[in-house]
Motif scaffolding. Sequence first.
Motif, PDB file in Angstrom:
ATOM      1  N   LYS A 195       5.558   8.379   4.640  1.00 54.79           N
ATOM      2  CA  LYS A 195       4.674   8.498   3.477  1.00 54.79           C
ATOM      3  C   LYS A 195       4.320   7.127   2.923  1.00 54.79           C
ATOM      4  O   LYS A 195       3.183   6.870   2.538  1.00 54.79           O
ATOM      5  CB  LYS A 195       5.328   9.354   2.376  1.00 54.79           C
ATOM      6  CG  LYS A 195       5.292  10.806   2.669  1.00 54.79           C
ATOM      7  CD  LYS A 195       3.865  11.301   2.628  1.00 54.79           C
ATOM      8  CE  LYS A 195       3.811  12.782   2.840  1.00 54.79           C
ATOM      9  NZ  LYS A 195       2.440  13.255   3.008  1.00 54.79           N
ATOM     10  N   VAL A 196       5.304   6.237   2.863  1.00 59.19           N
ATOM     11  CA  VAL A 196       5.050   4.881   2.375  1.00 59.19           C
ATOM     12  C   VAL A 196       4.062   4.185   3.319  1.00 59.19           C
ATOM     13  O   VAL A 196       3.145   3.499   2.871  1.00 59.19           O
ATOM     14  CB  VAL A 196       6.365   4.079   2.232  1.00 59.19           C
ATOM     15  CG1 VAL A 196       6.094   2.642   1.821  1.00 59.19           C
ATOM     16  CG2 VAL A 196       7.291   4.756   1.220  1.00 59.19           C
ATOM     17  N   GLN A 197       4.231   4.393   4.611  1.00 65.21           N
ATOM     18  CA  GLN A 197       3.297   3.833   5.589  1.00 65.21           C
ATOM     19  C   GLN A 197       1.882   4.321   5.295  1.00 65.21           C
ATOM     20  O   GLN A 197       0.924   3.526   5.297  1.00 65.21           O
ATOM     21  CB  GLN A 197       3.705   4.249   7.009  1.00 65.21           C
ATOM     22  CG  GLN A 197       2.733   3.790   8.070  1.00 65.21           C
ATOM     23  CD  GLN A 197       3.036   4.372   9.439  1.00 65.21           C
ATOM     24  OE1 GLN A 197       3.857   5.271   9.581  1.00 65.21           O
ATOM     25  NE2 GLN A 197       2.378   3.856  10.446  1.00 65.21           N
ATOM     26  N   GLU A 198       1.743   5.593   5.010  1.00 65.38           N
ATOM     27  CA  GLU A 198       0.436   6.177   4.698  1.00 65.38           C
ATOM     28  C   GLU A 198      -0.141   5.585   3.415  1.00 65.38           C
ATOM     29  O   GLU A 198      -1.314   5.217   3.353  1.00 65.38           O
ATOM     30  CB  GLU A 198       0.592   7.691   4.560  1.00 65.38           C
ATOM     31  CG  GLU A 198      -0.684   8.427   4.284  1.00 65.38           C
ATOM     32  CD  GLU A 198      -0.431   9.922   4.137  1.00 65.38           C
ATOM     33  OE1 GLU A 198      -1.163  10.550   3.347  1.00 65.38           O
ATOM     34  OE2 GLU A 198       0.493  10.449   4.787  1.00 65.38           O
ATOM     35  N   TRP A 199       0.695   5.468   2.371  1.00 68.56           N
ATOM     36  CA  TRP A 199       0.242   4.912   1.084  1.00 68.56           C
ATOM     37  C   TRP A 199      -0.280   3.489   1.256  1.00 68.56           C
ATOM     38  O   TRP A 199      -1.247   3.095   0.619  1.00 68.56           O
ATOM     39  CB  TRP A 199       1.360   4.884   0.059  1.00 68.56           C
ATOM     40  CG  TRP A 199       1.912   6.212  -0.344  1.00 68.56           C
ATOM     41  CD1 TRP A 199       1.280   7.418  -0.302  1.00 68.56           C
ATOM     42  CD2 TRP A 199       3.217   6.471  -0.858  1.00 68.56           C
ATOM     43  NE1 TRP A 199       2.119   8.406  -0.746  1.00 68.56           N
ATOM     44  CE2 TRP A 199       3.306   7.858  -1.096  1.00 68.56           C
ATOM     45  CE3 TRP A 199       4.308   5.665  -1.131  1.00 68.56           C
ATOM     46  CZ2 TRP A 199       4.450   8.451  -1.604  1.00 68.56           C
ATOM     47  CZ3 TRP A 199       5.452   6.266  -1.644  1.00 68.56           C
ATOM     48  CH2 TRP A 199       5.518   7.635  -1.876  1.00 68.56           C
TER      49      TRP A 199
END
Length: 54
Positions: A21-25
């Motif tokens: 999710k952090v990668q996506e953000w």
Amino acid sequence: MGFGYRLYPSYVLDHQADIAKVQEWLGHANISTTRIYDHRKMRPEDSPTFKINY
């Protein structure tokens, strides 16, 4: 890149955020870029491949 932008990923990862999710953000194409922000100690039990004896 602002100061908060660099601290926020480390903060949320330290508080059990999903690295995907952090990668996506952050818009990172490769997870290895996001791992730069992950300062947690890797423990075997945190690994998805950790073997559990039944």
